[in-house]
Design a protein around this motif. Structure first.
Motif, short mmCIF file in Angstrom:
data_model
loop_
_atom_site.label_atom_id
_atom_site.label_comp_id
_atom_site.label_asym_id
_atom_site.label_seq_id
_atom_site.Cartn_x
_atom_site.Cartn_y
_atom_site.Cartn_z
N SER A 86 -41.32 96.88 64.31
CA SER A 86 -41.57 95.45 64.11
C SER A 86 -41.15 95.01 62.71
O SER A 86 -40.56 93.94 62.53
CB SER A 86 -43.05 95.15 64.35
OG SER A 86 -43.32 93.80 64.13
N TRP A 87 -41.45 95.84 61.70
CA TRP A 87 -41.04 95.53 60.33
C TRP A 87 -39.53 95.38 60.25
O TRP A 87 -39.01 94.43 59.66
CB TRP A 87 -41.52 96.64 59.38
CG TRP A 87 -41.27 96.35 57.94
CD1 TRP A 87 -42.15 95.79 57.06
CD2 TRP A 87 -40.08 96.63 57.19
NE1 TRP A 87 -41.56 95.68 55.82
CE2 TRP A 87 -40.30 96.19 55.87
CE3 TRP A 87 -38.85 97.19 57.51
CZ2 TRP A 87 -39.32 96.30 54.88
CZ3 TRP A 87 -37.88 97.30 56.52
CH2 TRP A 87 -38.13 96.86 55.22
N LEU A 88 -38.82 96.32 60.88
CA LEU A 88 -37.35 96.26 60.87
C LEU A 88 -36.84 95.01 61.58
O LEU A 88 -35.90 94.36 61.12
CB LEU A 88 -36.76 97.52 61.53
CG LEU A 88 -36.77 98.77 60.66
CD1 LEU A 88 -36.52 100.01 61.52
CD2 LEU A 88 -35.75 98.66 59.55
N ALA A 89 -37.47 94.65 62.70
CA ALA A 89 -37.05 93.45 63.43
C ALA A 89 -37.28 92.19 62.60
O ALA A 89 -36.41 91.30 62.54
CB ALA A 89 -37.82 93.36 64.76
N HIS A 90 -38.41 92.12 61.92
CA HIS A 90 -38.69 90.95 61.07
C HIS A 90 -37.74 90.90 59.87
O HIS A 90 -37.30 89.83 59.47
CB HIS A 90 -40.15 90.97 60.61
CG HIS A 90 -41.10 90.50 61.66
ND1 HIS A 90 -41.67 91.36 62.57
CD2 HIS A 90 -41.55 89.27 61.98
CE1 HIS A 90 -42.45 90.69 63.39
NE2 HIS A 90 -42.39 89.41 63.06
N ALA A 91 -37.45 92.06 59.30
CA ALA A 91 -36.51 92.11 58.16
C ALA A 91 -35.12 91.65 58.62
O ALA A 91 -34.44 90.89 57.91
CB ALA A 91 -36.45 93.52 57.58
N GLN A 92 -34.73 92.10 59.79
CA GLN A 92 -33.42 91.71 60.34
C GLN A 92 -33.34 90.21 60.52
O GLN A 92 -32.35 89.59 60.13
CB GLN A 92 -33.21 92.44 61.68
CG GLN A 92 -31.87 92.17 62.32
CD GLN A 92 -31.72 92.89 63.64
OE1 GLN A 92 -32.69 93.05 64.38
NE2 GLN A 92 -30.53 93.32 63.94
N LEU A 93 -34.37 89.63 61.10
CA LEU A 93 -34.39 88.18 61.30
C LEU A 93 -34.41 87.44 59.96
O LEU A 93 -33.69 86.45 59.77
CB LEU A 93 -35.61 87.77 62.14
CG LEU A 93 -35.55 88.12 63.61
CD1 LEU A 93 -36.89 87.82 64.27
CD2 LEU A 93 -34.43 87.35 64.30
N ARG A 94 -35.24 87.89 59.06
CA ARG A 94 -35.40 87.21 57.76
C ARG A 94 -34.10 87.17 56.98
O ARG A 94 -33.77 86.18 56.34
CB ARG A 94 -36.50 87.92 56.96
CG ARG A 94 -36.76 87.39 55.60
CD ARG A 94 -37.47 86.05 55.71
NE ARG A 94 -37.73 85.51 54.40
CZ ARG A 94 -38.80 84.83 54.08
NH1 ARG A 94 -39.72 84.60 54.99
NH2 ARG A 94 -38.96 84.36 52.89
N LEU A 95 -33.34 88.28 57.07
CA LEU A 95 -32.10 88.38 56.30
C LEU A 95 -30.85 87.97 57.09
O LEU A 95 -29.76 87.95 56.56
CB LEU A 95 -31.93 89.82 55.78
CG LEU A 95 -33.02 90.28 54.82
CD1 LEU A 95 -32.84 91.74 54.48
CD2 LEU A 95 -33.03 89.42 53.55
N GLY A 96 -31.04 87.67 58.37
CA GLY A 96 -29.92 87.26 59.21
C GLY A 96 -28.92 88.37 59.43
O GLY A 96 -27.71 88.12 59.50
N LEU A 97 -29.42 89.59 59.56
CA LEU A 97 -28.55 90.74 59.77
C LEU A 97 -28.13 90.83 61.23
O LEU A 97 -28.86 90.43 62.12
CB LEU A 97 -29.25 92.03 59.35
CG LEU A 97 -29.70 92.10 57.88
CD1 LEU A 97 -30.49 93.35 57.62
CD2 LEU A 97 -28.49 91.99 56.95
N ALA A 98 -26.96 91.40 61.45
CA ALA A 98 -26.45 91.56 62.81
C ALA A 98 -27.25 92.60 63.57
O ALA A 98 -27.74 93.57 62.98
CB ALA A 98 -24.97 91.96 62.77
N ALA A 99 -27.37 92.40 64.87
CA ALA A 99 -28.02 93.40 65.71
C ALA A 99 -27.08 94.58 65.86
O ALA A 99 -25.87 94.44 65.80
CB ALA A 99 -28.33 92.80 67.08
N ASN A 100 -27.68 95.78 66.03
CA ASN A 100 -26.83 96.95 66.16
C ASN A 100 -26.14 96.98 67.45
O ASN A 100 -25.81 96.66 68.29
CB ASN A 100 -27.58 98.27 65.95
CG ASN A 100 -29.03 98.24 66.30
OD1 ASN A 100 -29.70 97.22 66.25
ND2 ASN A 100 -29.55 99.37 66.62
#
Length: 100
Positions: A86-100
């Motif tokens: 969940s932390w990784l998912a929230h970090a991904q969303l917060r930073l606008g990172l691409a999904a793997n």
């Protein structure tokens, strides 16, 4: 994300995500995930301070569960791994990172 290299953030996020999956599958230890998180300083710095607090708390509890065995802990390893996911998912969303 200003001031941060997006490709470095993506690489560090992916590295942590891979380490979590390896831990889930038994291919690495908690210490390996913790080392990966420590090496992801730029990713952690790009996030609000509360992310660092939550990550450290999850890693501390995961380390304790590895030391004492899940049966003697008041939290489950699965729940902690889910919390890291969940932390990784929230970090991904917060930073606008691409999904793997």
């Amino acid at each position: 994300m200003s001031g941060h290299d997006a490709s470095a953030l993506q690489a560090q996020w992916q590295s942590m995500s891979n380490a979590l999956e390896q831990l889930r599958s038994g291919q690495c230890q908690v210490a390996d995930l913790a080392a990966c998180a420590a090496a992801s300083a730029e990713l952690r710095a790009a996030l609000p301070e509360r992310f660092e607090t939550v990550l450290n708390d999850l890693l501390d509890r995961l380390s304790a569960s590895a030391l004492f065995g899940e049966e003697s802990c008041s939290f489950s390893r699965k729940d902690l791994l889910d919390g890291l996911q969940s932390w990784l998912a929230h970090a991904q969303l917060r930073l606008g990172l691409a999904a793997n």
